[in-house]
Design an enzyme around this catalytic site. Structure first.
Site, mmCIF file in Angstrom:
data_model
loop_
_atom_site.group_PDB
_atom_site.id
_atom_site.type_symbol
_atom_site.label_atom_id
_atom_site.label_comp_id
_atom_site.label_asym_id
_atom_site.label_seq_id
_atom_site.Cartn_x
_atom_site.Cartn_y
_atom_site.Cartn_z
ATOM 1 C CD GLU A 92 -2.500 -1.219 2.709
ATOM 2 O OE1 GLU A 92 -2.610 -0.193 3.408
ATOM 3 O OE2 GLU A 92 -2.942 -2.327 3.054
ATOM 4 C CB CYS A 105 2.509 7.205 3.507
ATOM 5 S SG CYS A 105 2.810 5.882 4.693
ATOM 6 C CB CYS A 112 5.966 -5.945 9.184
ATOM 7 S SG CYS A 112 7.101 -5.150 10.339
ATOM 8 C CB CYS A 116 3.881 -3.639 16.560
ATOM 9 S SG CYS A 116 5.579 -3.048 16.467
ATOM 10 C CB CYS A 119 1.001 -3.122 13.574
ATOM 11 S SG CYS A 119 1.387 -2.667 11.879
ATOM 12 C CD GLU A 160 11.682 -0.943 11.360
ATOM 13 O OE1 GLU A 160 10.664 -0.557 11.958
ATOM 14 O OE2 GLU A 160 12.640 -0.192 11.113
ATOM 15 C CB SER A 191 8.331 5.696 10.737
ATOM 16 O OG SER A 191 7.770 5.352 11.978
ATOM 17 C CB SER A 214 7.123 3.332 16.271
ATOM 18 O OG SER A 214 6.888 3.795 14.966
ATOM 19 C CG LEU A 215 8.799 5.795 22.992
ATOM 20 C CD1 LEU A 215 10.103 5.015 22.938
ATOM 21 C CD2 LEU A 215 9.062 7.184 23.595
ATOM 22 C CG ASN A 298 -6.023 4.022 12.524
ATOM 23 O OD1 ASN A 298 -7.010 4.721 12.392
ATOM 24 N ND2 ASN A 298 -4.805 4.436 12.245
ATOM 25 C CB CYS A 341 0.452 0.885 7.520
ATOM 26 S SG CYS A 341 0.647 0.783 9.283
#
Ligand code: SAH
Length: 355
Positions: A92, A105, A112, A116, A119, A160, A191, A214-215, A298, A341
């Site tokens: 995407e 973006c 990935c 996470c 995600c 990533e 990122s 991304s904390l 999201n 994403c």
């Protein structure tokens, strides 16, 4: 037979060497490079003769990502593309319109490996890295389809980027090339979930791009629970790398913080975040500007995480400000088209439209 190289992955020097080896003059590489990056296929380059085209086609493949689906937000004009790659995989990209211009973006991998918990991109794991040509191809294909000039890039799509380091660095140099898209490094953000060794490698290259971290949590227990990478590189190690990055590049770092109801959105978590950032990054000799982007999570069906309430979000921002940390709540562009994403790729997979 020798395997063909991917035309869009070649930098200008590699293209020159290739054309010279085919008996073509050096300037031909410049002609082809600039037209490729303006969105033309070799077949559309009217100043390149048939013989050259045929010789080239024997040694290189040319594929631009193909538009498989395209959604346009009725609210803000954000455009989301699902692109099909040459092997049938899909990624995407999102075009966002700001006052200062259009930013894209892009995705860095198919899937990935980072895992996470909130995600959508990581649910099926990592399928493969994108090549430099597929990275730049997303920008070229979106510019060609939309007719817009793209002035900025954020690497915040699927994948990533630092887990695909070499191709991403090649891509950054390709899009920055004055005879190509000529996008300034200062208009590019990358990122990462926090691959410390790669942050150091990136710093050593001294490209003046913006780094986004991304904390999502400032204490190791919470961060490890939602981001497995934290077990390899914890918060202290990550922030130490941020300090080194800033010391070498002088570029401000921004922090992404996704607010999840009941997980990381309390006033105490905000206070602790400010404390940890101030301690790690604002020592006597260092006054790094710090900016935190707050992103209401999201909701992804598979994760079960819920968005923090509007009240919790504004309280979180207020506590950060009170403690000397600038914070903004991210405007959600394309909220009506599943623009975050990984969600469109998953939806299309569910409908059997792609691999
Ligand atoms: N792998 C990189 C870049 C891709 S994700 C990284 O981790 O930074 C881009 C941003 O979106 C990251 O900050 C990521 O944590 C965040 N993100 C992922 N899923 C999300 C979700 N469901 N809601 C809000 N933000 C999300």
């Amino acid at each position: 037979m020798k395997e063909k190289r991917e035309l869009l992955s070649l930098d200008k020097e590699e293209l020159e060497a290739l054309l010279l080896s085919l008996g073509e003059p050096r300037y031909r590489a410049g002609q082809i490079f600039s037209q490729l990056h303006r969105g033309l296929s070799p077949a559309e380059m009217t100043n390149i003769g048939n013989k050259t085209r045929e010789r080239l086609a024997e040694v290189v493949d040319f594929h631009l990502p193909q538009v498989c689906r395209k959604l346009v937000s009725a609210i803000d004009g954000t455009v989301k593309y699902l692109f099909t790659l040459a092997d049938g995989n899909a990624v995407e990209s999102v075009l966002m319109h700001y006052e200062h211009g259009t930013t894209i973006c892009i995705s860095s991998q198919v899937g990935c490996a980072m895992g996470c918990k909130f995600c959508a991109s990581t649910i099926g794991g990592r399928v493969r890295n994108l090549t430099a040509g597929e990275l730049v191809g997303q920008v070229i294909a979106a510019a060609r389809d939309s007719g817009e000039r793209i002035g900025g890039i954020v690497m915040m799509g699927i994948g990533e980027p630092l887990d695909n380091f070499d191709n991403v660095v090649k891509f950054l140099r390709l899009v920055n090339h004055p005879e190509g898209l000529n996008i300034g490094y200062r208009h590019i953000s990358l990122s990462t979930c926090g691959l410390v060794d790669k942050i150091d490698e990136l710093a050593a290259l001294s490209l003046p791009i913006t780094l986004s971290i991304s904390l999502h949590a400032a204490d190791d227990e919470t961060r490890s629970a939602i981001m497995p990478i934290n077990r390899r590189y914890n918060v202290a190690a990550l922030l130490a790398a941020c300090r080194r990055y800033y010391a070498v590049t002088g570029r401000r770092i921004s922090f992404e913080y996704t607010l999840i109801a009941g997980k990381n959105d309390s006033a105490a978590a905000a206070k602790n975040l400010a404390l940890v950032l101030n301690r790690a990054l604002r020592t006597r000799s260092d006054t790094m500007p710090i900016h935190v982007n707050l992103i209401p999570v999201n909701e992804v069906a598979e994760t079960g995480f819920r968005r923090a309430s509007a009240q919790a979000i504004s309280r979180f921002a207020a506590v950060l400000e009170e403690n000397g940390i600038r914070a903004t709540v991210r405007r959600r562009l394309g909220s009506d088209i599943n623009a975050s994403c990984g969600q469109l790729r998953r939806a299309a997979q569910g409908e059997g439209e792609m691999q």
